[in-house]
Design a protein around this motif. Structure first.
Motif, short mmCIF file in Angstrom:
data_model
loop_
_atom_site.label_atom_id
_atom_site.label_comp_id
_atom_site.label_asym_id
_atom_site.label_seq_id
_atom_site.Cartn_x
_atom_site.Cartn_y
_atom_site.Cartn_z
N VAL A 61 -95.65 6.56 81.55
CA VAL A 61 -96.39 6.01 80.41
C VAL A 61 -97.33 4.90 80.86
O VAL A 61 -98.49 4.83 80.42
CB VAL A 61 -95.42 5.48 79.34
CG1 VAL A 61 -96.19 4.77 78.22
CG2 VAL A 61 -94.59 6.62 78.75
N SER A 62 -96.87 4.04 81.75
CA SER A 62 -97.63 2.84 82.11
C SER A 62 -98.20 2.83 83.52
O SER A 62 -99.14 2.09 83.81
CB SER A 62 -96.73 1.60 81.94
OG SER A 62 -95.56 1.73 82.73
N ASP A 63 -97.66 3.64 84.43
CA ASP A 63 -98.13 3.65 85.81
C ASP A 63 -99.16 4.76 85.97
O ASP A 63 -98.83 5.94 85.81
CB ASP A 63 -96.95 3.86 86.76
CG ASP A 63 -97.35 3.76 88.21
OD1 ASP A 63 -98.02 4.70 88.71
OD2 ASP A 63 -96.98 2.77 88.87
N PRO A 64 -100.40 4.44 86.31
CA PRO A 64 -101.45 5.48 86.36
C PRO A 64 -101.21 6.56 87.41
O PRO A 64 -101.55 7.73 87.19
CB PRO A 64 -102.73 4.69 86.65
CG PRO A 64 -102.30 3.35 87.14
CD PRO A 64 -100.94 3.09 86.55
N THR A 70 -88.50 9.19 72.77
CA THR A 70 -89.24 8.75 71.59
C THR A 70 -90.34 7.78 72.00
O THR A 70 -91.50 7.89 71.55
CB THR A 70 -88.29 8.08 70.58
OG1 THR A 70 -87.30 9.01 70.17
CG2 THR A 70 -89.05 7.58 69.36
N TYR A 71 -90.01 6.85 72.87
CA TYR A 71 -91.00 5.88 73.38
C TYR A 71 -92.14 6.60 74.09
O TYR A 71 -93.33 6.33 73.84
CB TYR A 71 -90.27 4.93 74.34
CG TYR A 71 -91.16 4.09 75.22
CD1 TYR A 71 -91.79 2.95 74.72
CD2 TYR A 71 -91.37 4.42 76.56
CE1 TYR A 71 -92.61 2.17 75.53
CE2 TYR A 71 -92.18 3.65 77.37
CZ TYR A 71 -92.80 2.52 76.86
OH TYR A 71 -93.60 1.75 77.66
N ALA A 72 -91.80 7.53 74.98
CA ALA A 72 -92.82 8.23 75.76
C ALA A 72 -93.75 9.05 74.86
O ALA A 72 -94.97 9.02 75.02
CB ALA A 72 -92.17 9.11 76.82
N THR A 73 -93.18 9.77 73.92
CA THR A 73 -94.01 10.61 73.05
C THR A 73 -94.79 9.79 72.03
O THR A 73 -95.86 10.20 71.59
CB THR A 73 -93.18 11.68 72.35
OG1 THR A 73 -92.06 11.07 71.68
CG2 THR A 73 -92.66 12.72 73.33
N ASP A 74 -94.29 8.62 71.65
CA ASP A 74 -95.05 7.73 70.77
C ASP A 74 -96.31 7.24 71.48
O ASP A 74 -97.40 7.20 70.89
CB ASP A 74 -94.21 6.53 70.36
CG ASP A 74 -93.23 6.83 69.23
OD1 ASP A 74 -93.34 7.92 68.62
OD2 ASP A 74 -92.36 5.99 68.96
N PHE A 85 -101.32 13.52 74.44
CA PHE A 85 -101.07 14.50 75.49
C PHE A 85 -99.76 15.24 75.29
O PHE A 85 -99.69 16.46 75.41
CB PHE A 85 -101.07 13.80 76.86
CG PHE A 85 -100.82 14.72 78.01
CD1 PHE A 85 -101.81 15.57 78.46
CD2 PHE A 85 -99.58 14.75 78.65
CE1 PHE A 85 -101.58 16.44 79.53
CE2 PHE A 85 -99.34 15.61 79.71
CZ PHE A 85 -100.35 16.46 80.15
N VAL A 86 -98.67 14.49 75.01
CA VAL A 86 -97.36 15.09 74.76
C VAL A 86 -96.72 14.37 73.58
O VAL A 86 -96.67 13.14 73.55
CB VAL A 86 -96.46 15.03 76.02
CG1 VAL A 86 -96.21 13.61 76.47
CG2 VAL A 86 -95.15 15.77 75.79
N SER A 87 -96.27 15.12 72.61
CA SER A 87 -95.72 14.53 71.39
C SER A 87 -94.34 15.10 71.10
O SER A 87 -93.94 16.10 71.69
CB SER A 87 -96.65 14.81 70.20
OG SER A 87 -96.85 16.21 70.04
N LYS A 88 -93.62 14.45 70.21
CA LYS A 88 -92.34 14.98 69.75
C LYS A 88 -92.60 15.99 68.64
O LYS A 88 -93.33 15.70 67.69
CB LYS A 88 -91.45 13.85 69.21
CG LYS A 88 -90.07 14.33 68.79
CD LYS A 88 -89.19 13.19 68.28
CE LYS A 88 -89.53 12.79 66.87
NZ LYS A 88 -88.56 11.82 66.32
N ALA A 89 -92.03 17.17 68.78
CA ALA A 89 -92.14 18.20 67.74
C ALA A 89 -90.93 18.11 66.83
O ALA A 89 -89.80 18.11 67.31
CB ALA A 89 -92.24 19.58 68.37
N ALA A 90 -91.17 18.02 65.54
CA ALA A 90 -90.07 17.92 64.58
C ALA A 90 -89.82 19.24 63.86
O ALA A 90 -88.71 19.51 63.41
CB ALA A 90 -90.37 16.83 63.55
N VAL A 91 -90.86 20.07 63.76
CA VAL A 91 -90.76 21.36 63.09
C VAL A 91 -91.53 22.38 63.93
O VAL A 91 -92.39 22.02 64.75
CB VAL A 91 -91.34 21.31 61.65
CG1 VAL A 91 -90.49 20.41 60.76
CG2 VAL A 91 -92.79 20.85 61.66
#
Length: 441
Positions: free
Chosen positions: A119-122, A162-166, A171-177
């Motif tokens: 998330v933070s390291d390029p 949750t932190y990473a997908t937020d 680019f990458v998200s949490k899928a709920a449905v």
């Protein structure tokens, strides 16, 4: 001089892979070509895995073209696995050890860094993005819970993803449905559907509803599948490492009923055979063995015999074939994995099979960073991880051939085995989509 897209069309994808063009920069047109994206700019680790798989499969140009194009066009859903992992910060962990950090603290630091540092390291973020791109995977049923029942323990990995997908939702998200997966595919993004490696239990046993109430909390937090057991016995049933395999408990039947009510998929991948069979007969909605193998080919404790697979399939579920050589047995390579898929398709039908890799891509920088850590005193092996004796020797080339970033070659291999496009789409993602839809209606 030929334009690069013309070159791809005239040589074919097979020629592209061997023409020395794969690590050069893409033109603006090619960057939007999903087929080219699967096989260009591969870093040395990903390239070595790709070459190992191609050496074993030896696809023709036509087979490779068809397989990569089908892979690029389809929703690809890993039925159980791990998104790419970052390298840890070796200096930071070494400093913590020097300051007196405990084994548990060090373990927690390593896990958190591997699951969130991109998330933070390029540099690590580039590794992460490259691995996703090369895999062509749309969604992973991501292990977001540590093995066990303690709710606080189970929440640690859940919080990290949750932190990473937020923070990386573009680019990458949490899928709920299920529709979230379809949207991610349409928009050229990736997503995680979250699973827990245990049912959260307070273990106070005031009443069954009281004991199961955290299941809904975890559902609200995004968990859509749960392991009934891990290797060992718990209050639901027996894990695959228990010799007795006593089956599902009375409480286990209640837990499965609550999963069915909420829309959480029961997963028996790590459950004993009798426990898995009884769980399937208990479930009123689709149940799965998300990352397993066919016991008729090799009866490892993590496999499922035909009777169990049939019971799972009868619920509307599937068996996800994993990428662990010692479970696959034989050569343990990509051909062995395809053998298990072929067996399951022929025996139980194309709706019965998925691919749940149970492996992850690890950053190229991981070894260098881990080498910075001082040796710590030896610890006892966790009880949950005790395994029976096994003298199987896993060969490096076998492991490389079924690397997570070789997902496109799984599809190519299915083309070689003579499966239709419709059947292949089911195996590489359609069956998971069907089950997650059925679980939520």
């Amino acid at each position: 001089m030929l334009h690069r897209r013309q070159l791809l069309g005239s040589l074919g994808t097979a020629a592209l892979l061997t023409a020395g063009l794969r690590n050069t920069a893409l033109s603006a047109d090619d960057a939007s070509d999903p087929v080219a994206e699967l096989s260009t700019r591969l870093n040395p680790n990903i390239q070595a895995a790709r070459e190992a798989g191609l050496k074993i499969l030896k696809p023709s140009a036509a087979e490779l073209d068809r397989g990569l194009r089908l892979h690029a066009e389809s929703i690809v859903f890993d039925s159980y696995g791990f998104s790419p992992r970052a390298a840890v910060d070796g200096d930071a962990i070494a400093a913590a050890i020097e300051a007196g950090a405990s084994h548990d603290q060090v373990k927690d630091m390593r896990e958190e860094m591997s699951m969130t540092r991109y998330v933070s390291d390029p540099v690590e973020q580039q590794e992460y993005r490259d691995a996703w791109r090369a895999s062509g995977v749309t969604c992973v049923f991501q292990n977001a819970g540590e093995e066990g029942q303690d709710p606080l323990r189970l929440m640690r990995r859940l919080s990290r993803f949750t932190y990473a997908t937020d923070l990386m939702r573009g680019f990458v998200s949490k899928a709920a449905v299920p529709a979230d997966v379809e949207t991610a595919k349409r928009e050229g993004r990736h997503c995680l559907y979250l699973t827990g490696n245990g049912v959260p239990l307070r273990q106070q046993w005031e009443s069954i509803p009281d004991e199961l109430r955290y299941m809904q909390v975890f559902y609200h937090l995004g968990i859509r599948m749960m392991h009934l057991t891990y290797q060992r016995r718990n209050m639901i049933g027996d894990g695959c490492g228990e010799k007795s395999d006593a089956g599902i408990s009375d409480f286990g039947h209640a837990a499965i009923a609550e999963m069915n009510r909420l829309g959480i998929i029961p997963d028996c991948a790590h459950s004993g055979w009798k426990t898995s069979l009884e769980a399937a007969k208990s479930s009123s909605r689709p149940m799965v063995a998300s990352h397993s193998t066919c016991g008729a080919i090799y009866p490892h404790i993590r496999s499922k015999p035909d009777e169990v697979i049939r019971a799972i399939v009868d619920t509307g579920g599937y068996i996800g074939i994993c990428c662990i050589p010692r479970y696959l047995r034989g050569s343990g390579d990509i051909t062995a994995m395809l053998d298990h898929i072929d067996y399951a398709v022929k025996k139980f039908g194309p709706d019965a099979v998925a691919i749940g890799t149970d492996v992850a891509y690890n950053s190229q920088n991981a070894g260098r960073e881990l080498a910075k850590l001082p040796r710590m005193s030896k610890q006892y092996q966790p009880f949950r991880s005790l395994w029976p004796a096994d003298d199987y020797k896993t060969l490096p080339e076998a492991t490389r051939s079924i690397a997570w970033t070789n997902w496109p070659l799984y599809t190519v291999g299915l083309v070689q085995r003579g499966h239709s496009d419709e059947v292949i789409r089911k195996i590489i993602g359609g069956n998971v989509m069907r089950v997650i839809n059925a679980s939520m209606t």
